[in-house]
Design an enzyme around this catalytic site. Structure first.
Site, PDB file in Angstrom:
ATOM      1  N   GLY A 211       0.832  -1.209   0.000  1.00 52.99           N
ATOM      2  CA  GLY A 211       0.000   0.000   0.000  1.00 52.99           C
ATOM      3  C   GLY A 211       0.859   1.249   0.000  1.00 52.99           C
ATOM      4  O   GLY A 211       2.057   1.193  -0.298  1.00 52.99           O
ATOM      5  N   ASN A 212       0.253   2.379   0.307  1.00 58.05           N
ATOM      6  CA  ASN A 212       1.007   3.636   0.384  1.00 58.05           C
ATOM      7  C   ASN A 212       0.316   4.576   1.380  1.00 58.05           C
ATOM      8  O   ASN A 212      -0.681   4.217   2.004  1.00 58.05           O
ATOM      9  CB  ASN A 212       1.152   4.267  -1.005  1.00 58.05           C
ATOM     10  N   HIS A 213       0.846   5.790   1.505  1.00 61.31           N
ATOM     11  CA  HIS A 213       0.400   6.687   2.576  1.00 61.31           C
ATOM     12  C   HIS A 213      -0.803   7.551   2.217  1.00 61.31           C
ATOM     13  O   HIS A 213      -1.175   8.432   2.989  1.00 61.31           O
ATOM     14  CB  HIS A 213       1.553   7.631   2.967  1.00 61.31           C
TER      15      HIS A 213
END
Ligand code: PMT
Length: 418
Positions: A211-213
């Protein structure tokens, strides 16, 4: 002209060269029917005389925390105001307000009020871009304070750059919006807009993912700004509406009227849902952070430590923006984003050319108080016709507003040449 009849507005003026413009703001507020109470700092009186405001405003200028007639003028001012407007707001006033320090009548009133507050910064570029000022602005935005400007342009001493006070007209319309008395903008009425928001999740096994932020704040800010201007919006999102947006956006649209949410998880799901929604869309805004790679073969059961460190083979995900660019219906405006950590303008220009977008909104995600998860952002907008437009640090809603202003002007321009 919008009517501010009956609205009590404390007009705070602090000590910068732009203080002279507060005279015009005072005059316009009076013309709009507001009851204006000017509160000047000592610094302000170095730039503009209190007699001027005495003559123009509804009440005489107040400057002192210690008044013979009213022993606690700041609480009286704060409690009775419908809105406190600070124009211009210097770095000192912004800093004191963010830190909760009440060193004079203006800062004490700001801290003593529960009314909406509109802060219009004006200062030299170096001061505006100082990390301390940026941090204080981000704090105020997070608390629901409405920040208007500053603009870029000519500054005192002949310098050019960001830091010029917004125009009196823009400041008045912000006050009207905040007090919800302004005419609602409807320049996107009848348009169908698709927005993507959040970060995709590519499963490694049933409990882990790549995933990412991304928080979805920027995407939702676009959706709400477009809906507020009359568009019918579909948001393809991996996240719920971030609750912090409620505090940081200008009132007008508080819930989600006009917005249909489509929930997805992976890039593949986002690609399918976005392609479907984009078929009939007038504007598509790709604010989501889409994974570029995904595990080729996600495990069906949780990977166990005892089996050793797994080697995960990755493959590219579908490039949603590029495929929308390749099949764009005539007249549709396609806006991509570029989240970059270096060579921002060059990388964004490459994405603009490579993905068939009309605009790329370039985000330096290493910049202070900008990018992933912050309530504020600053971006560089590149257009396919070569124009570049920089949008300085402000709330994500205001970034959306600035970008959609370009889109609306672009659509109007296209309509006019037909
Ligand atoms: O959500 P927030 O916390 O508010 O943060 C906002 C943001 C930083 C996520 C947002 O402003 C932003 O920059 N979004 C784009 C993030 C990104 O994926 O950038 P990119 O440079 O990797 O991708 C370029 C463009 O292609 C983007 O429009 C992206 O949506 C799109 N893309 C990327 C990969 C892919 N497989 N398909 C795509 O369509």
């Amino acid at each position: 002209m919008t009517s501010l009849a009956g609205k009590r507005i404390v007009l705070g003026v602090s000590g910068g060269i732009a203080a002279y413009k507060a005279v015009e703001i005072c005059r316009r507020l009076m013309e709009a029917g507001a009851h204006v109470i000017p509160v000047l700092t000592n610094g302000a009186t170095r730039f503009v005389g209190r007699t001027t405001f005495d003559a123009l405003a509804s009440e005489r200028v107040q400057m002192s925390l210690f008044d013979e007639d009213d022993p606690i003028p700041h609480t009286t001012l704060g409690q009775t105001a419908d809105c406190v407007l600070v124009a211009p707001a210097t770095a000192r006033v912004i800093g004191a307000y963010a830190a909760g320090i009440s060193s004079d009548l203006l800062t004490a009133t700001l801290i003593a009020t529960r009314a909406p507050v509109v802060v219009c910064p004006a200062m030299h570029t170096e001061m505006w871009e100082h990390p301390a000022v940026a941090h204080n602005i981000a704090t105020l935005v997070e608390r629901g304070v409405h920040i208007v400007g500053p603009e870029s342009g000519r500054l005192a001493g002949g310098d050019e750059g960001a830091g010029r006070l917004s125009s009196p007209a823009d400041i008045l319309s912000a006050v009207s919006r905040v007090l919800d008395v302004g005419e609602k903008r409807s320049d996107m009425a009848g348009l169908s807009v698709v927005v993507t928001a959040g970060g995709t999740r590519e499963p490694i096994d049933p409990v882990r993912y790549i995933g990412n932020h991304s928080s979805g704040k920027q995407g939702y800010a676009f959706a709400e700004e477009a809906a507020g201007r009359g568009a019918s919006v579909t948001i393809v999102t991996t996240v719920d509406r971030p609750s912090s947006l409620g505090a940081s956006v200008a009132p007008g649209v508080t819930g989600m009227p006009g917005i249909t949410e489509v929930r997805v998880d992976t890039a593949e799901e986002m690609a399918t849902a976005t392609a479907e929604a984009a078929k009939e869309a007038d504007v598509v805004i790709m604010a989501a952070a889409v994974a570029d790679f995904r595990p080729v073969d996600p495990a069906g059961v949780k990977l166990k430590k005892r089996d050793g460190v797994p080697v995960i083979e990755l493959e590219p995900t579908p490039d949603i923006l590029a495929s929308l660019g390749a099949s764009k219906p005539e007249g549709q405006i396609l806006i991509g984003f570029a989240a970059e950590t270096c060579d921002v303008a060059d990388n964004a220009a490459a994405k603009l050319n490579g993905k068939g977008a009309d605009y790329i909104v370039a985000n330096d995600v290493t910049a202070e108080n900008a990018g992933f998860a912050h309530d504020t952002n600053e971006v560089l907008v590149l257009a396919s016709d070569g124009r570049a437009h920089s949008v300085g640090l402000r709330s994500k809603r205001q970034v959306a507003q600035a970008v959609l202003d370009l889109v609306v002007a672009d659509r109007d321009g296209r309509a006019n040449v037909r």
